[in-house]
Design an enzyme around this catalytic site. Sequence first.
Site, PDB file in Angstrom:
ATOM      1  N   LYS A  23      -2.841   5.657   7.437  1.00  0.00           N
ATOM      2  CA  LYS A  23      -3.699   5.128   6.365  1.00  0.00           C
ATOM      3  C   LYS A  23      -5.104   4.847   6.881  1.00  0.00           C
ATOM      4  O   LYS A  23      -6.097   5.195   6.242  1.00  0.00           O
ATOM      5  CB  LYS A  23      -3.084   3.816   5.837  1.00  0.00           C
ATOM      6  CG  LYS A  23      -4.040   3.007   4.972  1.00  0.00           C
ATOM      7  CD  LYS A  23      -3.411   1.744   4.429  1.00  0.00           C
ATOM      8  CE  LYS A  23      -3.415   0.565   5.355  1.00  0.00           C
ATOM      9  NZ  LYS A  23      -4.698  -0.163   5.436  1.00  0.00           N
ATOM     10  N   CYS A 118      -9.392 -11.640   1.738  1.00  0.00           N
ATOM     11  CA  CYS A 118      -8.136 -11.048   1.307  1.00  0.00           C
ATOM     12  C   CYS A 118      -7.039 -11.893   1.912  1.00  0.00           C
ATOM     13  O   CYS A 118      -7.309 -12.847   2.609  1.00  0.00           O
ATOM     14  CB  CYS A 118      -8.026  -9.589   1.711  1.00  0.00           C
ATOM     15  SG  CYS A 118      -7.112  -9.297   3.192  1.00  0.00           S
TER      16      CYS A 118
END
Length: 441
Positions: A23, A118
């Site tokens: 990713k 986050c």
Amino acid sequence: MSSSYLIKGGKPLKGEVVLSGAKNVALKTIIASLMFKGDVVLENIPKINDVLDLIELIKSLGAKVEFKEKNTLVINSDNLQNNRVDLLFSSKIRVSFMLFAPLLRRFGECFVPNPGGCRIGARPIDRIIKGLVALGIKVDYDSETGYYHAKIINKPKGKYRFEKPSHTGTELLMLIGLMTDEKVEIDNIANEPEIDDLVLYLISAGANIQEERNKIIISKSPQLKQRESFVIMSDRNELVTYATLAVASQGSVIIGPIKEDLIISFLEIMRKTGAGVEKIAKDKFRFFYQGKVRPVDIETSPHPGFMTDWQPSWAILMLTAKGESVIHERVFENRFSYVEELKKLGAKIDFTDTKVENPENFYHFNFEENKEYQQTIKIHGGNELHNAILSISDLRAGAALACAALLASGESIVNGTSILERGYEDFVEKIRKLGGEIKKV
Ligand code: EPU
């Protein structure tokens, strides 16, 4: 969009897993492709939620993007039209701030939202913005809109030394360096192998980049143009998820393709637990249960250390090791969101205090003296886990929770699995192939 898994645990997982593309290379090569002329072909791109969202984002800027086969992506950005990154997309895709580089190159100025916090920590980009400024980019921040306005006055040049290394920061400043007419030098960089893969990609298209220990030097480069398609490396984080699960479930799983030198620190620690680790081909390993797992303490750190992304999976393995083990997280300041969830399965885990002599240097986040941190957990392993309803709040923690449910007796529900699917391709299918009972509900 959220989704859930129904998992019936308790079976040893056996078989083979073919790793998907990484990713954290896919996202960066896609963004870097916007600095190329003509068509770009990227192979081994995982079809995961983060990649799909990023594709929508770059389409909104005017790029043409198409999956040719399942994992082959073709990008053409010759007609980019928009230099403003949409706030909604940016809130989904944290790395969207890397778009500073292609947008500055194309338009000379751009508007990029602050990615904000986050769930694994505050995740500021202060060091990265300082880097842009040090290389000569004019950056203004509008706190009302939450947007950075960046502008090129003169071509980037000069030196920047990261106070503490940053993985994505290193990559963004390297892309900025590609616009220099002279030289850009970035010091005290992160050394993750995913960065090396991005460097390989850029060099294969003509970039003048030299990597030295802890330093990257970028010299005046021609317009990037792809000569042949680029195949991105395998996902090391995915390997760790399945390897720990194989042993924790008392099973045996073959995993590849992966280069051994990318996972040395993981292999070493895995062997210390008494788990079976066997290299069965140049790029394939078998991880298997061969009797009791021993508790082993870990401390996370950037490459070549034990990666922060691996610690939630490590916690799952340690739940099966009789005795106490400690995990000390040094890279992010909030990476234990899975602890309360694991307790619902009957896991015994406490937060503990670790005295560190020089926390400002020891931790990789911006340590504040008067703030309370929970950086260490103690796992009391060897207890049976039972079923529960679990909730995912961040990607790696999510994979760990699904794996924990696969070890627990009875049927568990794992909610919020679209977060897990931001980073894991075909998770359900891969687990099923290993004999795990899991379905989307
Ligand atoms: N930091 C700052 N200021 C900055 C930059 C970083 O305070 O300007 C802090 C971060 O908050 C963190 C530490 O420095 O505490 C290290 O951050 P870094 O910038 O190295 O991490 P990142 O680039 O944001 C990437 C991966 C993470 C992986 C880390 C460590 C991507 C998209 N993300 O994050 O992967 O854990 O490097 O290798 O490449 C994941 O895949 O689930 C994931 C979180």
